[in-house]
Design a protein around this motif. Sequence first.
Motif: not given
Length: 363
Positions: A259-262, A281-282, A288-290, A359-362
């Motif tokens: 899971n990558k948040l770019f 903030k996001l 650390g939560k995947g 987090l719910n999306l992944v």
Amino acid sequence: MKILAQVSRVIVGLLFIFSGLIKLNDPIGTQYKLEEYFEVFATDLPAFHDFFMGLVPLALYFSVFLCTAEVVLGIALLVAYKPRTISWLLLLIILFFTFLTFYSAYFNKVTDCGCFGAAIKLTPWTSFGKDLFLLALILVIVFYRKKFRALPTGIIVVISTLVSLGIAVYALRHLPILDLLPYRVGANIPAQLKPSEPLRYLYIFDKKGETVEYEQYPSDTTLVFKEMIVLNEDAKPKITDYKVWNDEGDFTEETFKGNKLFLIIKNLTDINTAALPDINKLINAVRGKGIQPIILTSGNSEEIVAFLNAHQLNAPFYYVDATVLKTIMRSNPGLWLLKDGTVKGKWHYNDTPGADEVLNLVK
């Protein structure tokens, strides 16, 4: 001829409305295309270099105006509002578009005119042919303009103008309502980097002054190779230029793992820094939560380091070509969420999500 004029009116009206709405859905895409044209003209016409480069900062305004004009003129034509004025305005705008598409095709400068945004890709010569067809129909409309009965439908034209501008403003303040780009939500990026089926080619050779064609590469060494044409164009990769790297090497494949948040930072010149506190903030909330936060940018390394430190953005950064970043994200900054290479979310900086949503999306 009267029937031809009425048929022409309907065809031109519908095509203009469709073309305008598709581009209003993504006015920034049309902005980029206009910027490309201005830069080409600035290079090809050095005497007017400063003039055309001076138009680049105004490209977004031109984009919204031209796209809105297409929709409004199309609707006005269909409802027969001031047919004489509308027909002449249509002639002017199609002459403008015909010149652009001819220039693109003849000089091979802008290989995609963006006539229908990202919805329908046309080759330069096909775009020019389409405009010649419209020009012929509009000439019929101009010639028979006095035969159209003018109707008191000004309110429809006013409403269409306001709705068109509303669509453009929404797309600018958020993201396109209908995402037609290859990096849209639901798309799998690794799959689009590969052909959808094995590519088939037509090999063209010269054989003693005659042109011969083969679908299998011949073993005859006396043939003189001329060109190779892909027979199944639709099977070609939808994405060909996605590459991620840093000073240590290529990172492309790593972006498809987990899971990558770019955080997309296209450039540092027109970035909306007011949105960065919520984005930061996001990033801190999902770390650390995947989910691994990563910054993608095309900027200079020293400048980007200074920028990240100034805004306390704690995430590794990698480089991506500026054009690719423009295609991935229409806002600056923007957020792009991938799970094993599949796009799970895209957000404009005005719509920065909460950590729970990401987090719910992944899951």
